[in-house]
Write an enzyme that holds these catalytic residues in place. Structure first.
Site, short mmCIF file in Angstrom:
data_model
loop_
_atom_site.label_atom_id
_atom_site.label_comp_id
_atom_site.label_asym_id
_atom_site.label_seq_id
_atom_site.Cartn_x
_atom_site.Cartn_y
_atom_site.Cartn_z
N ARG A 44 1.01 -1.18 0.03
CA ARG A 44 -0.07 -0.16 0.09
C ARG A 44 0.91 1.18 0.02
O ARG A 44 0.45 2.21 -0.77
CB ARG A 44 -0.89 -0.08 1.12
CG ARG A 44 -2.01 -1.24 1.08
CD ARG A 44 -3.37 -0.73 1.95
NE ARG A 44 -2.95 -1.10 3.41
CZ ARG A 44 -2.88 -2.42 4.11
NH1 ARG A 44 -3.53 -3.32 3.40
NH2 ARG A 44 -2.48 -2.46 5.18
N LYS A 217 -16.48 19.51 -1.62
CA LYS A 217 -16.03 18.46 -2.62
C LYS A 217 -17.53 18.05 -3.11
O LYS A 217 -17.76 17.08 -2.35
CB LYS A 217 -15.28 17.72 -1.99
CG LYS A 217 -14.92 16.31 -2.80
CD LYS A 217 -13.67 15.54 -2.33
CE LYS A 217 -13.35 14.29 -2.91
NZ LYS A 217 -12.15 13.54 -2.81
P1 13P Z 1 -13.34 9.34 -6.39
O1 13P Z 1 -12.68 10.35 -7.17
O2 13P Z 1 -12.82 8.01 -6.72
O3 13P Z 1 -14.75 9.52 -6.62
O4 13P Z 1 -12.85 9.55 -4.90
C1 13P Z 1 -12.94 10.69 -4.37
C2 13P Z 1 -13.22 10.75 -2.94
O5 13P Z 1 -12.38 10.93 -2.16
C3 13P Z 1 -14.52 9.98 -2.38
O6 13P Z 1 -14.53 10.06 -1.11
#
Ligand code: 13P
Length: 336
Positions: A44, A217
């Site tokens: 990881r 976000k």
């Molecule tokens: P993805 O861009 O793969 O959706 O992941 C973003 C993320 O941090 C989801 O919590």
């Protein structure tokens, strides 16, 4: 400008975006197993440090969201992860929620947990170098979902989280993710995402969160993956901007989209169009997990010692996303 505002705008400066490398051990295990790599702590960190030490980090990635395991790991050279990131010109962020669990009272929906003991955990994360954080609320669309219970309880948790994070001098990423799964229309996604985001800001304000020191976000506005009525990328960009214009207070400096299961190129193209049409004051950038890492992970899995080859693929993706965050991407650049 407040200190928090400076951090938020630095992370998203000049087309820079965020690498969401904060998959929990469970999710990372699924990702590694999907390419037949054993999920050990060593593998990881090896994959992640391959990306974190890549050249593209300096030009494109203003911040990296880490998982608890990773922020406490050392690289192959014995360096702390937050120090490596700082050397690359990127800030360390940390996912601080402890996951989405079944919501009592509405068992088909989820509530994100992690508020108990959060203030103490935040102090520790600050000491080891984190300067921003993430908390993800998750909502699914069906005829009756997200319910008022899910919208209200997730907004409450996001607001309490954000207030605690700012008290600790870090920037909270507020992530209310309305999932792409299902056969709903783009209009339904627009309407439900708008209600979710508006409620989040209502609660952030109630909890006295400084909106100039927050990064939102969100998901983009898309029809459900099983819907027969998909919309064009132009429509996605326009609806996404309309939704954010109507739902996000002006003081918020930056919006960094999640990719949510879109392909790498689709997530890039949509972000590019959003920036071409952007008539708001918000910085519109990316905070992608899968859409930044998928191809790199696939390549790496074939030979985990091929650091250079993996980095070339990651650098290309990061460059494409950063061009898209400036509205300067085009499909021709994908093949160069
Ligand atoms: P993805 O861009 O793969 O959706 O992941 C973003 C993320 O941090 C989801 O919590």
């Amino acid at each position: 400008m407040s200190e928090l505002n400076k951090i938020a705008t630095k992370i998203l400066d000049n087309g820079k975006g965020i690498l969401a490398a904060d998959e929990s051990t469970g999710t990372m295990t699924k990702r590694l197993q999907s390419v037949n790599v054993e999920s050990t702590p060593e593998n990881r960190i090896l994959f992640r440090e391959t990306l974190f030490s890549s050249k593209g980090m300096t030009d494109c990635i203003g911040g990296v969201i880490l998982f608890d395991e990773t922020i406490n790991q050392k690289t192959n050279d014995g360096e702390k992860v937050s120090e490596l990131l700082s050397k690359m010109g990127s800030l360390a962020g940390i996912k601080v929620d402890t996951g989405a669990k079944q919501l009592a009272g509405s068992p088909k929906e989820k509530i994100t947990e992690g508020l108990d003991g959060l203030r103490e955990r935040l102090k520790e994360y600050y000491k080891i170098g984190a300067r921003f954080t993430k908390w993800r609320g998750v909502y699914n669309i069906t005829k009756d979902c997200p319910s008022k219970l899910s919208i209200d309880s997730n907004a409450h948790a996001l607001a309490r989280y954000a207030a605690l994070v700012q008290e600790c001098n870090m920037v909270p990423i507020v992530e209310p993710e309305v999932l792409m799964d299902g056969n709903h229309s783009a209009d339904e996604c627009f309407n439900k995402t708008s209600v979710v985001i508006k409620k989040c800001f209502k609660d952030l304000i109630l909890h006295k969160v400084d909106l100039t020191g927050v990064i939102l976000k969100p998901n983009m506005i898309l029809a459900g993956t099983e819907s027969k009525n998909q919309i064009s990328n132009e429509e996605t960009a326009k609806l996404t901007i309309k939704c954010l214009k109507e739902s996000v207070p002006n003081e918020v400096p930056g919006i960094a989209f999640l990719s949510g299961g879109q392909s790498e190129v689709q997530a890039t193209e949509n972000l590019n169009l959003i920036n071409k049409f952007n008539d708001t004051n918000f910085i519109m950038s990316y905070s992608y997990g899968r859409a930044l890492q998928q191809s790199a992970l696939k390549h790496w899995s074939k030979d985990i010692k091929d650091i250079k080859g993996t980095q070339m693929i990651f650098d290309h993706r990061a460059k494409m996303c950063t061009l898209a965050a400036q509205g300067k991407w085009s499909i021709n650049l994908e093949n160069n």
